[in-house]
Design an enzyme around this catalytic site. Structure first.
Site, PDB file in Angstrom:
ATOM      1  N   ASP A 179       6.260  25.089 -17.598  1.00  0.00           N
ATOM      2  CA  ASP A 179       5.176  24.617 -16.749  1.00  0.00           C
ATOM      3  C   ASP A 179       3.980  25.552 -16.971  1.00  0.00           C
ATOM      4  O   ASP A 179       4.090  26.593 -17.636  1.00  0.00           O
ATOM      5  CB  ASP A 179       5.605  24.565 -15.273  1.00  0.00           C
ATOM      6  CG  ASP A 179       4.695  23.636 -14.460  1.00  0.00           C
ATOM      7  OD1 ASP A 179       3.622  23.252 -14.960  1.00  0.00           O
ATOM      8  OD2 ASP A 179       5.056  23.298 -13.314  1.00  0.00           O
TER       9      ASP A 179
HETATM   10  C1  BGC Z   1       2.255  21.505 -12.418  1.00  0.00           C
HETATM   11  C2  BGC Z   1       2.747  20.500 -13.425  1.00  0.00           C
HETATM   12  C3  BGC Z   1       1.590  19.951 -14.209  1.00  0.00           C
HETATM   13  C4  BGC Z   1       0.869  21.116 -14.873  1.00  0.00           C
HETATM   14  C5  BGC Z   1      -0.276  20.674 -15.751  1.00  0.00           C
HETATM   15  C6  BGC Z   1       1.360  22.553 -13.053  1.00  0.00           C
HETATM   16  O1  BGC Z   1       0.761  23.352 -12.093  1.00  0.00           O
HETATM   17  O2  BGC Z   1       3.361  22.119 -11.780  1.00  0.00           O
HETATM   18  O3  BGC Z   1       3.445  19.470 -12.768  1.00  0.00           O
HETATM   19  O4  BGC Z   1       2.046  19.016 -15.143  1.00  0.00           O
HETATM   20  O5  BGC Z   1       0.381  21.962 -13.859  1.00  0.00           O
HETATM   21  O6  BGC Z   1      -1.326  20.172 -15.028  1.00  0.00           O
END
Ligand code: BGC
Length: 730
Positions: A268
């Protein structure tokens, strides 16, 4: 379900059209040839994903040092990026984005889709979202979020499909297929268990038994993978003290080992760096090595693979062979999407494919299927024809962002039809609208309440918009109090004192605690965040052109202190008994939820016959099949969701008091009766025991069939013969 199957078939053929001309072995050969020519640094570049931030390393972008990007959202920004990005070997950039419930046209939030209890709804919304995004140069969506939610305080409950593994698995699979049918590669996220965070606090830790993890939380991710997900994203959280981003047990034993997932795994955003804060890595270099060796192929924007992975290979900490394997997975993802053969992106052409009459019509039709009628005393809804003046109270009724909800892609606020706008558009000379916000979106002060009461006192009907502004939901949107925010309770009270018929429209992305306000409202229509056409869809239902048919995918507590409260909880030795203090309950509130899982009223009524089992003795290879007749006893056409629940009476590890096993939505004309068959393989009754075995144990099971999780019709059956081992953990 039948329509869903047809859609799934359509998806497969649509996918075939989108596939690149190259056959699978030609793709493999191309990828192998590329790998043979790539330097170590170029390989690491493919494992590096960068976000569109001021800090973006443009030099790396222009020299093949970055393989994928996120947050380049509009067609214009993607087109100019693609012109600038360069790699020596002509390897295309993968452009990824959170396409969650729409790109330019916004559909209801995923939790709302789950309330339709019809996976075809979410398939279609995902397909249309994907088509818009793909036409704009996006290749991969970070969706579906497959985290089962346990606690509505957690803001990200809005991005998933609720608290039930069977329902959420069906919706996860449909979303994967829908996105793919629309041309996007998909990401099942956040592996694993993010929805179980302590106290519903975003990013907090998790410590649950392996059996519970497998029974409750893992099936949804598995469903997405079995449906063809192209990648998996790890979770921010730590399980039992081991961050998911470097959790070998999750990534190697379960995902790669037991499930055979051979596609790309990504971190993530910055989650590799966050291992330092978790206290499981000494610094960025250490975190990079640990995450990579645990199985994470792509570093999302921490820049740690970019800076440390090549050195780690040179110093022998990371085998080159593993770098090759990870790079191969990324190249296969790109080739599978057809990126090597993609024509240049023309933003003007893309623009023509966005926000079209087709997507707008679908947004309206799909939203109508997601609303849940929580209560409707004295037929407050639909709004009677005789009503001449409607007071619309509550600023959410006219707030475009709060109709779109969180994660609204590149939506234009001014393309969003609010409830107020739709009510005005429909009024003609049939009725008048008076509007009074009462308070702001967060209802932070009570100054406007008097004016709202004055406005409403001249009306003969009140539509009261309540709930949460969108910034109270989504990532980082945990709430400690699930009651209507700010001064809304005062606003509701003041309006209720007028004694006018009052229908509340509830905007939210989670279950809320409504016990204090519900008795003051004639009707409550749960709108969720309904999307670009939300106002029109709501108006269709408020006036009765369309009959509400949604059911709750989450339990609504009475008060916040009751959460977590899920319908499929484990039994206790002392089940709640109002006459016995020493049983499992609270002394200061009633027993059970305000609205149970599966709950939702209609403008018509349904009567169920006694259910019949095809057989009340099942061998492990049999199916449990229940037949029941449902009759529409009212005067309106309407859809009912028939739900089958089971409970195993005696097991080695106690089984949830009820578990949804099957569901089917049926449309019935007034007076019409249909026979519904709900069926599940006996193996669907298996569970994970403490020894790491997925077993179907012989014994007696209770079952219930009805329109919500409190269904009372049912009986019992037995699973005979020896127990069956369905699977074993590694
Ligand atoms: C979130 C993800 C997301 C990523 C990109 C993160 O903070 O947990 O779900 O896909 O950001 O935007």
């Amino acid at each position: 379900m039948k329509s869903f199957r047809l859609l799934a078939l359509a998806a497969v053929s649509a996918l075939a059209l989108l596939r690149p001309a190259l056959a699978a072995d030609a793709i493999e050969a191309k990828v192998d040839a590329l790998l043979a020519q790539m330097t170590l640094e170029e390989k690491v570049g493919q494992l590096t994903m960068a976000s569109n931030e001021k800090t973006l390393d443009w030099q790396a972008m222009e020299t093949g040092g970055i393989g994928s990007v996120l947050n380049f959202a509009t067609p214009e920004s993607v087109a100019s990026l693609l012109q600038r990005a360069h790699s020596r070997l002509g390897i295309p950039l993968l452009v990824a984005l959170d396409v969650i419930h729409g790109y330019r046209t916004i559909f209801p939030v995923p939790l709302a889709d789950a309330a339709s209890f019809d996976p075809a709804v979410t398939f279609r919304s995902a397909e249309l979202s994907a088509r818009e995004a793909r036409a704009s140069g996006i290749g991969l969506t970070f969706a579906p979020m497959s985290d089962l939610a346990h606690d509505p305080r957690w803001g990200r409950i809005v991005e998933g499909s609720g608290e039930d593994p069977v329902l959420a698995s069906a919706f996860t699979a449909a979303r994967v297929k829908g996105f793919k049918a629309g041309g996007l590669a998909t990401t099942v996220k956040h592996f694993a268990g993010y929805g179980a965070v302590d106290g519903g606090r975003d990013y907090d830790s998790i410590d649950i038994s392996e059996a519970e993890l497998r029974d409750r939380y893992l099936p949804t991710y598995r469903a997405g993978i079995d449906a063809g997900a192209d990648s998996v994203m790890t979770a921010y959280v730590a399980l039992g003290g081991v961050p998911a981003t470097a959790n070998r047990h999750l990534l190697k034993d379960i995902l790669r080992g037991e499930w055979g997932f051979d596609r790309a795994i990504m971190s993530d955003l910055h989650s590799i760096q966050e291992m330092v804060s978790h206290g499981t890595a000494a610094d960025g270099a250490d975190a990079a090595v640990k995450a990579f060796l645990a199985g994470v192929d792509i570093d999302m924007d921490a820049g740690l693979y970019q800076h440390h992975l090549a050195d780690a290979v040179k110093t022998g900490k990371v085998p080159l062979d593993l770098i090759d394997q990870a790079t191969r997975r990324v190249l296969l993802l790109k080739a599978g999407l057809g990126l090597f053969d993609q024509a240049p992106l023309d933003p003007a052409v893309a623009e023509l494919k966005l926000n079209t009459p087709e997507t707008r019509t679908a947004a309206r039709e799909l939203a109508r299927q997601t609303f849940v009628l929580l209560k409707n005393d004295n037929h407050t809804l639909p709004i009677p024809d005789a009503v001449r003046t409607i007071a619309v109270v509550g600023s959410l009724a006219d707030s475009q962002p709060d109709h779109l909800g969180p994660d609204a892609g590149i939506a234009h606020d001014d393309e969003t039809v609010t409830l107020l706008k739709a009510l005005k558009a429909r009024a003609g000379d049939r009725y008048n609208i008076v509007y009074a916000p009462g308070c702001d979106r967060h209802c932070a002060d009570a100054d406007g309440i008097t004016a709202a009461v004055t406005a409403a006192s001249g009306a003969d009907y009140v539509v009261l918009a309540i709930g949460e502004a969108r910034d109270m939901a989504g990532e980082g949107g945990s709430r400690a109090d699930l009651a209507p925010p700010g001064h809304q309770a005062e606003l509701i009270d003041a309006i209720a004192r007028l004694g006018k018929p009052t229908a509340a429209v509830l905007y939210t992305g989670r279950a809320m605690a409504l016990e204090a306000v519900a008795p003051k409202l004639g009707a409550i229509l749960l709108a969720w965040y309904p999307g670009s056409e939300g106002g029109n869809a709501l108006t269709d239902v408020l006036f009765g052109d369309v009959v509400p048919s949604g059911k709750l995918p989450v339990t609504f507590p009475r008060v916040t202190g009751q959460v977590p409260i899920v319908y499929n909880h484990l039994p206790t030795g002392r089940p709640a008994d109002p006459t016995d203090r020493y049983t499992s309950k609270y002394v200061d509130i009633g027993i059970g939820p305000l609205y149970p899982f599966g709950w939702g009223l209609s403008y018509t009524e349904f009567a169920y016959s006694e259910p019949k089992l095809i057989s009340d003795k099942l061998a492990p290879e049999d199916r449990l099949t229940v037949r029941i007749s449902v009759r529409n006893t009212g005067t309106r056409q309407g859809a009912e969701v028939v739900q089958l629940y089971t409970h195993q009476r005696v097991a080695e590890r106690s089984r949830p008091v009820r578990e949804l096993k099957a569901f089917q939505k049926v449309m019935l004309a007034p007076g019409e009766e249909k026979s519904v068959e709900l069926s599940v393989p006996a193996e669907g009754l298996a569970y994970w025991n403490a020894a790491g075995e997925h077993v179907l144990e012989p014994g007696t099971f209770d079952y219930w069939v009805g329109g919500n999780s409190g269904a009372t019709l049912g009986g019992h059956f037995t699973v005979t013969a020896g127990s069956r081992l369905v699977a074993r953990a590694k």
